[in-house]
Design an enzyme around this catalytic site. Structure first.
Site, PDB file in Angstrom:
ATOM      1  N   GLY A 124      10.088   7.247  15.561  1.00 54.97           N
ATOM      2  CA  GLY A 124       8.702   7.318  15.990  1.00 54.97           C
ATOM      3  C   GLY A 124       7.900   6.049  15.819  1.00 54.97           C
ATOM      4  O   GLY A 124       6.667   6.094  15.767  1.00 54.97           O
ATOM      5  N   ARG A 125       8.565   4.902  15.763  1.00 54.70           N
ATOM      6  CA  ARG A 125       7.857   3.640  15.533  1.00 54.70           C
ATOM      7  C   ARG A 125       7.715   2.851  16.835  1.00 54.70           C
ATOM      8  O   ARG A 125       8.377   3.115  17.839  1.00 54.70           O
ATOM      9  CB  ARG A 125       8.589   2.815  14.471  1.00 54.70           C
ATOM     10  CG  ARG A 125       8.696   3.534  13.144  1.00 54.70           C
ATOM     11  CD  ARG A 125       9.488   2.769  12.114  1.00 54.70           C
ATOM     12  NE  ARG A 125       8.808   1.549  11.686  1.00 54.70           N
ATOM     13  CZ  ARG A 125       9.292   0.736  10.739  1.00 54.70           C
ATOM     14  NH1 ARG A 125      10.443   1.014  10.151  1.00 54.70           N
ATOM     15  NH2 ARG A 125       8.625  -0.345  10.393  1.00 54.70           N
ATOM     16  N   ASN A 183      20.294  10.047  21.521  1.00 58.86           N
ATOM     17  CA  ASN A 183      20.555  11.447  21.832  1.00 58.86           C
ATOM     18  C   ASN A 183      22.059  11.666  21.845  1.00 58.86           C
ATOM     19  O   ASN A 183      22.825  10.816  22.329  1.00 58.86           O
ATOM     20  CB  ASN A 183      19.970  11.821  23.193  1.00 58.86           C
ATOM     21  CG  ASN A 183      18.468  11.666  23.221  1.00 58.86           C
ATOM     22  OD1 ASN A 183      17.757  12.232  22.409  1.00 58.86           O
ATOM     23  ND2 ASN A 183      17.963  10.877  24.174  1.00 58.86           N
ATOM     24  N   HIS A 222      18.562  15.131  19.029  1.00 59.37           N
ATOM     25  CA  HIS A 222      17.732  13.938  19.211  1.00 59.37           C
ATOM     26  C   HIS A 222      17.315  13.425  17.841  1.00 59.37           C
ATOM     27  O   HIS A 222      16.916  14.203  16.972  1.00 59.37           O
ATOM     28  CB  HIS A 222      16.482  14.252  20.031  1.00 59.37           C
ATOM     29  CG  HIS A 222      15.462  13.146  20.006  1.00 59.37           C
ATOM     30  ND1 HIS A 222      15.622  11.971  20.711  1.00 59.37           N
ATOM     31  CD2 HIS A 222      14.277  13.025  19.337  1.00 59.37           C
ATOM     32  CE1 HIS A 222      14.581  11.181  20.495  1.00 59.37           C
ATOM     33  NE2 HIS A 222      13.753  11.798  19.665  1.00 59.37           N
ATOM     34  N   SER A 265      11.307   0.390  16.769  1.00 63.95           N
ATOM     35  CA  SER A 265      11.603   1.717  17.301  1.00 63.95           C
ATOM     36  C   SER A 265      13.119   1.918  17.383  1.00 63.95           C
ATOM     37  O   SER A 265      13.857   1.017  17.791  1.00 63.95           O
ATOM     38  CB  SER A 265      10.990   1.862  18.697  1.00 63.95           C
ATOM     39  OG  SER A 265      11.348   3.093  19.276  1.00 63.95           O
ATOM     40  N   SER A 316       0.812  -1.224   0.000  1.00 62.78           N
ATOM     41  CA  SER A 316       0.000   0.000   0.000  1.00 62.78           C
ATOM     42  C   SER A 316       0.841   1.268   0.000  1.00 62.78           C
ATOM     43  O   SER A 316       0.491   2.273   0.626  1.00 62.78           O
ATOM     44  CB  SER A 316      -0.962   0.006   1.208  1.00 62.78           C
ATOM     45  OG  SER A 316      -1.824  -1.105   1.155  1.00 62.78           O
ATOM     46  N   SER A 361      15.023  10.125  16.064  1.00 63.58           N
ATOM     47  CA  SER A 361      14.185   8.955  16.296  1.00 63.58           C
ATOM     48  C   SER A 361      13.337   8.693  15.059  1.00 63.58           C
ATOM     49  O   SER A 361      13.212   9.542  14.176  1.00 63.58           O
ATOM     50  CB  SER A 361      13.286   9.155  17.523  1.00 63.58           C
ATOM     51  OG  SER A 361      12.410  10.247  17.323  1.00 63.58           O
TER      52      SER A 361
END
Length: 299
Positions: free
Chosen positions: A175-176, A185, A171, A181, A135, A173
């Site tokens: 976001g998962r 830092n 920082h 994830s 998708s 990341s």
């Protein structure tokens, strides 16, 4: 908490954008941008200072509709077993990639009236736009807010000058959720050098401890420092981003970029990457990628 912090920074940047700039000013990224000096880009001299809360480009901004990978990371792993995927994803080896990056000055003229504090935000996206079976998902999004302190200097060296020193809290990341994830830092130290059409920045860093380490040994793979080398030749620009560990030969990465004029303000962009950590999910995964697209702002 870090995801919330990232969202707050995004909202703040958007407020700055709409309250201090017209849309036409924001996207009017002219050809002469690539020949700006390092001092102009960071407003290191009083003649270039333009005050606070003006939104401008930071790291390169580009769109690569086609990016090829020699080996897609279809089953991400981590040296922490809790963050290793148990599912393999049928990723295409061709996807789209784009990066947006902005900064704004928060404080001007601290420490003997010369130092500045900036807020920066960079977002990098890898999009499986050609993968209808999944998708057309975004394979990876990396969010990178940071607070940057820059202090101007004039140290002559090999025909050029070191123009700034500083540091930042960074920082990064994706976001998962578990198990994909990734975040870390850093305190990043900066040193900027310019010699005519050459701009070189050296950025060693210290990783801050994390109780729940999602990507152990990331320094072993990505490295402990980054060096950026950019060269401008008329309307053409060549720049490289190199990372490497201090204490071993293996590891690190190199990204080579060529930006060239197409028509008017439109510029083409070719990017070659080889090594570890093109994205956070790939921190311990080595691949070679090649992308083609257009560039809006460079170093």
């Amino acid at each position: 908490m870090m995801i919330t912090f990232t969202r707050i920074l995004i909202c703040f940047l958007l407020m700055v954008m709409f309250s201090n700039l017209q849309a036409q000013q924001l996207f009017q990224l002219s050809d002469d941008y690539i020949v700006k000096t390092y001092s102009e880009r960071w407003e290191l001299d009083s003649v270039y200072q333009q005050g606070t809360f003006r939104l401008m480009s930071y790291k390169p901004i580009y769109l690569a509709p086609v990016r090829w990978s020699s080996k897609p990371n279809d089953k991400p792993t981590s040296d922490n077993p809790d963050f290793s995927s148990t599912t393999s994803f049928p990723y295409n080896n061709i996807e789209a990639k784009f990066q947006v990056s902005f900064k704004t000055k928060l404080v001007q003229g601290i420490f003997w009236g010369k130092g500045d504090i900036w807020l920066g935000y960079t977002q990098k996206a890898h999009w499986q736009v050609f993968n209808t079976g999944l998708s057309r998902v975004f394979r990876e999004l990396n969010y990178e807010p940071e607070i940057v302190f820059k202090y101007p200097v004039r140290w002559k060296f090999f025909g050029g000058q070191f123009r700034s020193v500083g540091l930042s809290f960074n920082h990064q990341s994706n976001g998962r959720d578990l198990p994909n994830s990734r975040s870390w830092n850093r305190i990043i130290f900066h040193m900027g050098y310019q010699n005519d059409d050459w701009i070189i920045t050296l950025n060693p860093w210290i990783r801050l401890e994390d109780e729940e380490d999602e990507n152990p040994n990331i320094g072993k793979y990505i490295g402990n420092a980054e060096i950026n080398v950019a060269y401008n030749y008329h309307r053409h620009q060549f720049y490289s981003i190199i990372t490497h560990p201090f204490n071993q030969i293996k590891g690190g990465s190199i990204q080579l970029n060529y930006v060239f004029p197409l028509k008017g303000h439109l510029r083409g962009h070719v990017q070659l990457f080889e090594g570890y950590g093109e994205t956070l999910i790939d921190y311990n995964f080595r691949q070679t990628t090649l992308g083609f697209g257009i560039s809006f702002a460079d170093w």
